[in-house]
Write a protein that holds these residues in place. Structure first.
Motif, PDB file in Angstrom:
ATOM      1  N   ASP A 182      -0.910   4.573   0.824  1.00 54.72           N
ATOM      2  CA  ASP A 182      -1.188   4.944   2.199  1.00 54.72           C
ATOM      3  C   ASP A 182       0.078   5.420   2.909  1.00 54.72           C
ATOM      4  N   ASP A 240      -5.710  -7.332   2.635  1.00 52.39           N
ATOM      5  CA  ASP A 240      -5.769  -5.919   2.347  1.00 52.39           C
ATOM      6  C   ASP A 240      -5.841  -4.991   3.540  1.00 52.39           C
ATOM      7  N   ASP A 241      -6.854  -5.198   4.354  1.00 52.91           N
ATOM      8  CA  ASP A 241      -7.099  -4.215   5.409  1.00 52.91           C
ATOM      9  C   ASP A 241      -6.127  -4.350   6.575  1.00 52.91           C
ATOM     10  N   ASP A 242      -5.186  -5.243   6.401  1.00 54.86           N
ATOM     11  CA  ASP A 242      -4.174  -5.405   7.437  1.00 54.86           C
ATOM     12  C   ASP A 242      -3.115  -4.307   7.355  1.00 54.86           C
ATOM     13  N   GLY A 243      -3.100  -3.653   6.263  1.00 53.31           N
ATOM     14  CA  GLY A 243      -2.027  -2.722   5.966  1.00 53.31           C
ATOM     15  C   GLY A 243      -1.965  -1.540   6.916  1.00 53.31           C
ATOM     16  N   ILE A 244      -0.879  -0.891   6.885  1.00 49.45           N
ATOM     17  CA  ILE A 244      -0.688   0.240   7.782  1.00 49.45           C
ATOM     18  C   ILE A 244      -0.661   1.510   6.963  1.00 49.45           C
ATOM     19  N   ASP A 245      -1.339   2.456   7.445  1.00 44.21           N
ATOM     20  CA  ASP A 245      -1.352   3.720   6.736  1.00 44.21           C
ATOM     21  C   ASP A 245      -0.309   4.631   7.350  1.00 44.21           C
ATOM     22  N   TYR A 246       0.339   5.267   6.520  1.00 40.66           N
ATOM     23  CA  TYR A 246       1.283   6.252   7.010  1.00 40.66           C
ATOM     24  C   TYR A 246       1.023   7.517   6.238  1.00 40.66           C
ATOM     25  N   GLU A 247       0.467   8.437   6.943  1.00 41.60           N
ATOM     26  CA  GLU A 247       0.166   9.691   6.251  1.00 41.60           C
ATOM     27  C   GLU A 247       0.579  10.847   7.128  1.00 41.60           C
ATOM     28  N   ASP A 248       0.868  11.918   6.497  1.00 42.58           N
ATOM     29  CA  ASP A 248       0.910  13.156   7.261  1.00 42.58           C
ATOM     30  C   ASP A 248       0.987  14.365   6.349  1.00 42.58           C
ATOM     31  N   ASN A 257       0.813  -1.198   0.000  1.00 43.81           N
ATOM     32  CA  ASN A 257       0.000   0.000   0.000  1.00 43.81           C
ATOM     33  C   ASN A 257       0.849   1.252   0.000  1.00 43.81           C
ATOM     34  N   ASP A 285       1.024  10.009  12.033  1.00 39.49           N
ATOM     35  CA  ASP A 285       0.811  11.399  11.640  1.00 39.49           C
ATOM     36  C   ASP A 285       2.042  12.197  12.056  1.00 39.49           C
ATOM     37  N   ASP A 339      -7.078 -15.508  -5.159  1.00 38.86           N
ATOM     38  CA  ASP A 339      -7.544 -14.206  -4.697  1.00 38.86           C
ATOM     39  C   ASP A 339      -7.420 -14.046  -3.181  1.00 38.86           C
ATOM     40  N   SER A 340      -6.684 -14.934  -2.580  1.00 40.92           N
ATOM     41  CA  SER A 340      -6.598 -14.851  -1.127  1.00 40.92           C
ATOM     42  C   SER A 340      -5.872 -13.583  -0.687  1.00 40.92           C
ATOM     43  N   SER A 382      -9.343 -24.613  -3.655  1.00 38.33           N
ATOM     44  CA  SER A 382      -8.052 -24.036  -3.293  1.00 38.33           C
ATOM     45  C   SER A 382      -7.245 -23.680  -4.526  1.00 38.33           C
ATOM     46  N   LEU A 383      -7.466 -24.388  -5.611  1.00 33.83           N
ATOM     47  CA  LEU A 383      -6.748 -24.043  -6.831  1.00 33.83           C
ATOM     48  C   LEU A 383      -7.292 -22.767  -7.446  1.00 33.83           C
ATOM     49  N   GLY A 437      -9.637 -20.717  -5.881  1.00 29.38           N
ATOM     50  CA  GLY A 437      -9.915 -19.671  -4.899  1.00 29.38           C
ATOM     51  C   GLY A 437      -8.662 -19.193  -4.221  1.00 29.38           C
ATOM     52  N   LEU A 467      -7.707 -10.627   0.855  1.00 26.35           N
ATOM     53  CA  LEU A 467      -8.114 -10.616   2.259  1.00 26.35           C
ATOM     54  C   LEU A 467      -7.116  -9.875   3.134  1.00 26.35           C
TER      55      LEU A 467
END
Lengths: 530, 336
Positions: free
Chosen positions: A15, B328-336, A12, A137, B322-323, B316-317, B319, B326
């Protein structure tokens, strides 16, 4: 866990992107109040979206520079403040207690990223939030090199969740219907109340209510209390049915240590009236009041297919802490695992050794008998590689299909055509059990298989158990114990799926004793990864 | 093949069994087993002069299969075929009545019915309803941990009340009725016994065992204040009968349990070796049928399992790809 942070950041870049550059830009605009700062930030974010292609190219360049810097050197950082948002019901203290120390301790950006990912995981583990997002932040302008960590949580919209399903337990060859109802975060302490029920067709039935607290005041470990009523059917294997009415308390639970107390009214019955003598003598009511301590280290790289590392587990249980009349015994189990990568075809060798002993604690204890349900049993098809209490699995043998047996009651009848007319044998379990395995896992040649994680393995399992109580210890001899080890060899294919791990194995029984129920042939085994 | 009946097979097993074990409740009040259900069985076996050992079961006070007698791999449970004594009789293993001249007389049967209903009810009433529970506690619950013993005791007392049909409204009435019946039964038994050593024709029957078990319990375990005990003590010949046999069966035996009597004395000499093991064919025939069933089932199972595996492989072959979504939302945002 630690490794999860970096790929996440890589995946990502959007982000993570404006870290350094905006730090300088935003520094001027920084306002003291945090919420304003947040608003600003959001605007900032929106502004960035519709930039022209030139700007986005520059942007990309910047990102690359940032990553370059991050990957080449440690960038020092200090956490100035931790802001928690989105928790209307959940107490701040809870979230702070969970993650604050962790985040504040990080000296560099890399560490902070890692810490943030751990913190996210921890908060998710509380199971009371729908989503957890940690944002780093910029700190106040007058303090360069600092950051504010913003933790945004989305509380579960509906505090009540329910699940229901039909599960199969191939080991016991039965199906069970299970359902549970969870009330999350009723008091804002991350407390989870649950009521669950499971009904298995002539196998197990269980209803229970429980509450778990991730932490209580200053006690940093999760606490858990649970009352349950369950019944377990062992008629097929050992001619008894177990009914348990119990209270259990999790007193201490950390990564390595686990301490729990259990107070259970246990009732063994034999509705079939076919039990063997030893089982018959154990029928009745008992109070089990036991403290159990488990020490566990797991340094393996994967639960499903460990290729490197080691694991160790020791669990000790002392029964008889109520009054002089309850069940008194001491039970100790050890389990050691190791995995070594071999360097070709992604192959790895897993080895494991488990041992357990149970001793009745009573006057003349070596002559009294140990409680049947607490004894050790070998057999069953669950994979010895995944589970860390693998003493019980011995591939190729039926559940409880090894060890001392006793003939069931003989009903000399002709007219009575019920099943008890053919007396089988009851498996009594052992007081001392040892099991070991070696498992070589390797990639299959097809790429399709490799991508899906499907791999092959060849294994060798061995185990033995003996009875020591009721004076049998006098007959115990080590050479005999060694020479009566049961063993199996086999090969198989493993299909790891998201829900569970399936193994299709061909087992060849190398050695079994007279009444063991080992069978050479193809076997399917399903085990859940945990 | 079918020439050997189940009863004969059981009898053969009995003859062959080296050791017979009576599992009963624990001894108390000077009785070898202090449970009104176990005591008659004990007495019966003693009367039949069978050598046996006694094992004590302390953890299952609410089980109705106790007492039971183990012989070889066979067991005679109390909740099968009308109780241990009936089981032994029915399977022609041990029948005191068989040699008896008046065994089939209606008298024996009616006396038995009387002892096992009216007197048994009265005893239950005394033990569970009238008494303060200490006797029952000593016999049944003293070896169980605190809450369990209490709960089981309370449950049993409630069950007995229900069984005897006692409610708050009719308690006094029922009590009177129970004692009246008991008294009538004692009168009848006293008359029946006269000055004989046994109730019927000077030789033991199962009724003797039943009544003796009852009488010994009443005289030894119940307190002096007990109405039932008072009623029984009015009949001197019954008390003497109990004392006499107690001295003979219980006290003399305690020294040489299991060794005193000659095995050949066991009342029913049965053809033993000839009976052989031929009672087994029946189960085997049944097995054959299930063997086919088994293979069928196994095949069905394999079929299902392979289907399942096929589905899983498919999933499993296809499906598995596209695992990554899942994560995805584990990621860390780094913004400022």
């Amino acid at each position: 866990m630690a490794s999860a942070a970096d790929p996440a950041a890589d995946q990502n870049p959007r982000d993570a992107e404006p870290r350094k550059p905006t730090n300088e830009v935003e520094a001027e605009a920084e306002v003291a109040e945090e919420y304003e700062e947040d608003d600003y930030e959001e605007e900032d974010e929106e502004d960035e979206q519709p930039d022209g292609p030139a700007a986005s190219a520059a942007e990309r360049e910047k990102i690359r520079a940032v990553f370059q810097r991050l990957s080449s050197e440690q960038v020092g950082i200090r956490v100035h403040d931790v802001v928690i948002k989105g928790n209307s019901k959940t107490r701040d203290e809870l979230i702070e207690a969970e993650v604050l120390d962790l985040l504040r301790a990080a000296p560099t950006i890399q560490d902070l990223l890692r810490a943030a990912s751990v913190a996210t995981a921890r908060l998710r583990q509380l199971d009371v939030f729908d989503a957890v997002k940690i944002t780093l932040d910029a700190g106040p302008p007058e303090l360069p090199g600092t950051t504010n960590v913003v933790i945004e949580v989305v509380e579960a919209a509906n505090p009540v969740t329910g699940t229901a399903g039909v599960y199969s337990k191939p080991e016991a060859r039965s199906w069970s219907l299970e359902g549970s109802l969870k009330f999350k975060n009723l008091f804002g302490y991350g407390d989870i109340w649950d009521a669950s029920g499971a009904y298995g067709w002539d196998q197990t039935t269980e209803v229970g209510v429980g509450v778990s607290l991730p932490r209580f005041k200053s006690i940093p470990t999760p606490l858990m209390a649970r009352a349950s009523l369950s019944s377990q059917d062992w008629l097929k294997f050992s001619s008894y049915k177990e009914r348990l009415l119990g209270l259990s308390f999790g007193l201490l639970s950390t990564v390595n240590h686990d301490l729990s107390y259990n107070l259970t009214w246990r009732m063994l019955t034999d509705p079939s009236r076919a039990a063997s003598k030893s089982i018959r003598r154990q029928l009745g009511h008992n109070l089990l009041s036991a403290l159990k301590y488990t020490y566990k280290i797991d340094e393996r790289d994967s639960y499903l297919r460990p290729t490197k590392g080691y694991a160790f587990q020791s669990s000790s249980q002392v029964g008889g802490l109520w009054d002089s009349k309850g069940l008194k015994f001491f039970r100790q189990e050890f389990d050691v695992r190791g995995a070594v990568p071999l360097g070709f075809f992604n192959s790895a060798l897993n080895v494991g050794l488990g041992a357990g002993v149970i001793l009745p604690l009573a006057r003349g204890f070596m002559n009294s008998s140990s409680p049947v349900p607490d004894r050790f049993y070998l057999g069953g098809h669950s994979s010895p590689v995944c589970s860390l209490s693998g003493l019980s699995s011995l591939l190729g043998f039926r559940t409880r299909g090894v060890g001392p047996t006793e003939p069931r009651r003989l009903v000399p009848s002709e007219s009575d055509g019920d099943s008890s007319a053919t007396p089988g044998r009851d498996y009594l379990g052992g007081d001392l059990a040892v099991s070991a395995f070696a498992d070589l896992s390797f990639d299959l040649p097809l790429k399709l298989f490799r991508d899906a994680g499907i791999h092959g393995h060849a294994f060798l399992t061995a185990g033995n158990l003996v009875k020591l109580s009721e004076g049998e210890y006098k007959k115990f001899s080590f050479p005999e114990f060694r020479s009566t080890f049961r063993s199996t060899a086999g090969v198989g294919i493993i299909l790891p799926t998201k829900l569970f791990r399936v193994e299709v194995n061909y087992c060849y029984i190398l050695k079994q004793a007279e009444h063991d129920s080992g069978k050479t042939g193809i076997q399917f085994s399903f085990s859940s990864p945990m | 093949m079918a020439s050997v009946t189940a009863a004969e097979a059981a009898a053969a097993e009995w003859e062959e069994a080296a050791r017979k074990v009576l599992v009963a409740r624990k001894p108390c009040f000077g009785l070898p087993t202090a449970c009104p259900t176990c005591l008659p069985v004990y007495v019966y076996l003693r009367m039949a002069q069978v050598p046996f050992d006694i094992d004590v079961d302390t953890s299952f006070p609410d089980a109705d299969h106790i007492p039971y007698v183990e012989f070889g791999d066979c067991v005679a449970f109390n909740n099968e075929k009308g109780g241990v004594i009936e089981y032994l009789k029915e399977d022609k293993i041990l029948n005191l009545n068989s040699k008896h001249p008046s065994a089939s007389s209606p008298d024996v049967l009616s006396t038995k019915a009387m002892v096992s209903t009216w007197l048994a009810d009265a005893l239950q009433y005394e033990l569970w309803v009238v008494s303060d529970g200490s006797i029952a506690h000593d016999i049944y619950f003293s070896d169980l941990s605190w809450p369990i013993g209490k709960i089981l005791h309370w449950k049993k007392a409630r069950d007995v009340k229900q069984l005897l049909g006692i409610t708050k409204l009719n308690a006094a009435e029922r009590e009177e009725e129970i004692y009246q019946r008991a008294s009538a039964a004692y009168d009848a038994l006293s008359l029946r016994l006269g000055d004989q050593t046994y109730l019927f024709d000077n030789s033991p029957t199962d009724v003797d065992a039943l009544f003796l078990g009852h009488a010994l319990f009443v005289l030894n375990a119940l307190p002096d204040t007990s109405v039932l005990r008072g009623t029984l003590q009015k009949h001197d010949n019954l008390v003497n009968f109990a004392e006499h046999h107690k001295a003979q069966l219980l006290e003399s035996s305690s020294s040489g349990l299991g060794s005193s009597s000659d095995p050949s004395m066991s009342s029913n000499p049965r053809k033993k070796a000839s009976a052989g093991r031929s009672y087994k064919p029946k189960p085997r025939a049944k097995k054959e049928r299930t063997e086919e069933e088994k293979t069928f089932r196994r095949r069905a199972k394999y079929f299902l399992a392979t289907q399942l595996v096929a589905v899983l492989v498919f999933l499993s072959l296809l499906g598995g790809v596209d695992s990554s979504e899942l994560e995805d939302d584990d990621g860390i945002d780094y913004e400022d």
